[in-house]
Motif scaffolding. Structure first.
Motif, mmCIF file in Angstrom:
data_model
loop_
_atom_site.group_PDB
_atom_site.id
_atom_site.type_symbol
_atom_site.label_atom_id
_atom_site.label_comp_id
_atom_site.label_asym_id
_atom_site.label_seq_id
_atom_site.Cartn_x
_atom_site.Cartn_y
_atom_site.Cartn_z
ATOM 1 N N PRO A 86 0.723 -1.196 0.102
ATOM 2 C CA PRO A 86 0.145 0.039 0.038
ATOM 3 C C PRO A 86 0.802 1.198 0.259
ATOM 4 O O PRO A 86 0.275 2.381 -0.353
ATOM 5 N N ALA A 87 2.085 1.253 0.285
ATOM 6 C CA ALA A 87 3.007 2.325 0.703
ATOM 7 C C ALA A 87 3.950 2.474 -0.600
ATOM 8 O O ALA A 87 4.847 3.491 -0.669
ATOM 9 N N ILE A 88 4.247 1.566 -1.358
ATOM 10 C CA ILE A 88 4.967 1.591 -2.522
ATOM 11 C C ILE A 88 4.876 2.725 -3.438
ATOM 12 O O ILE A 88 4.000 2.572 -4.112
ATOM 13 N N ALA A 89 5.763 3.664 -3.518
ATOM 14 C CA ALA A 89 5.709 4.949 -4.622
ATOM 15 C C ALA A 89 6.652 4.362 -5.729
ATOM 16 O O ALA A 89 6.299 5.104 -6.791
ATOM 17 N N ALA A 90 7.720 3.606 -5.560
ATOM 18 C CA ALA A 90 8.459 3.510 -6.772
ATOM 19 C C ALA A 90 9.276 2.092 -6.268
ATOM 20 O O ALA A 90 9.642 1.926 -5.050
ATOM 21 N N ARG A 91 9.688 1.365 -7.481
ATOM 22 C CA ARG A 91 10.459 0.156 -7.036
ATOM 23 C C ARG A 91 11.148 0.104 -8.239
ATOM 24 O O ARG A 91 11.096 0.345 -9.409
ATOM 25 N N ALA A 92 12.567 -0.358 -8.028
ATOM 26 C CA ALA A 92 13.702 -0.404 -8.937
ATOM 27 C C ALA A 92 14.338 -1.678 -8.979
ATOM 28 O O ALA A 92 14.099 -2.298 -7.699
ATOM 29 N N CYS A 93 14.424 -2.504 -9.757
ATOM 30 C CA CYS A 93 15.086 -3.812 -9.696
ATOM 31 C C CYS A 93 16.149 -3.931 -11.069
ATOM 32 O O CYS A 93 16.219 -3.758 -11.885
ATOM 33 N N VAL A 94 17.192 -4.931 -10.366
ATOM 34 C CA VAL A 94 18.276 -5.282 -11.309
ATOM 35 C C VAL A 94 18.493 -6.923 -11.081
ATOM 36 O O VAL A 94 18.651 -7.436 -9.788
ATOM 37 N N ASP A 95 18.406 -7.649 -12.054
ATOM 38 C CA ASP A 95 18.524 -9.087 -11.856
ATOM 39 C C ASP A 95 19.986 -9.472 -12.920
ATOM 40 O O ASP A 95 19.804 -9.073 -14.001
ATOM 41 N N TYR A 96 20.869 -10.160 -12.130
ATOM 42 C CA TYR A 96 21.897 -10.369 -13.082
ATOM 43 C C TYR A 96 22.654 -11.792 -12.734
ATOM 44 O O TYR A 96 22.386 -12.416 -11.555
ATOM 45 N N THR A 97 23.195 -12.419 -13.407
ATOM 46 C CA THR A 97 23.934 -13.805 -13.153
ATOM 47 C C THR A 97 25.437 -13.262 -12.878
ATOM 48 O O THR A 97 26.181 -12.581 -13.226
#
Length: 98
Positions: A86-97
């Motif tokens: 309910p409080a997430i204003a922004a999300r950033a993600c990085v996935d790597y091997t």
């Protein structure tokens, strides 16, 4: 091995933001014992003084992208996300091997 790094910016006033972040951290860090596909996880809560920083960073390690997908879709993981959703204003993600 896949490293999954996610940052969250929460839109909530104190002390609610801190309480949500701590509850999320505790719930997520309990997941390796519940989800076999998750090798390890660490959650950091920003306590620095700089304005504008992200509030939470999560680092998860899985064997491969299939394991990451299993972890991501797991009901226990989704219950953890619900704590802060309910409080997430922004999300950033990085996935790597690694």
């Amino acid at each position: 091995m896949v490293k999954h790094i996610v940052m969250f910016r929460l839109e909530a006033e104190e002390p609610q933001r801190s309480e949500m972040a701590k509850a999320f951290k505790n719930a997520i860090e309990a997941l390796p014992a519940k989800i076999e596909a998750l090798d390890s996880v660490e959650v950091g809560i920003n306590d620095g003084p700089a304005a504008g920083n992200w509030n939470i960073v999560l680092t998860a390690i899985c064997a491969d992208y299939e394991a990451l997908e299993t972890y991501s879709a797991h009901p226990e993981h989704l219950a953890c996300v619900a704590i802060i959703k309910p409080a997430i204003a922004a999300r950033a993600c990085v996935d790597y091997t690694v």
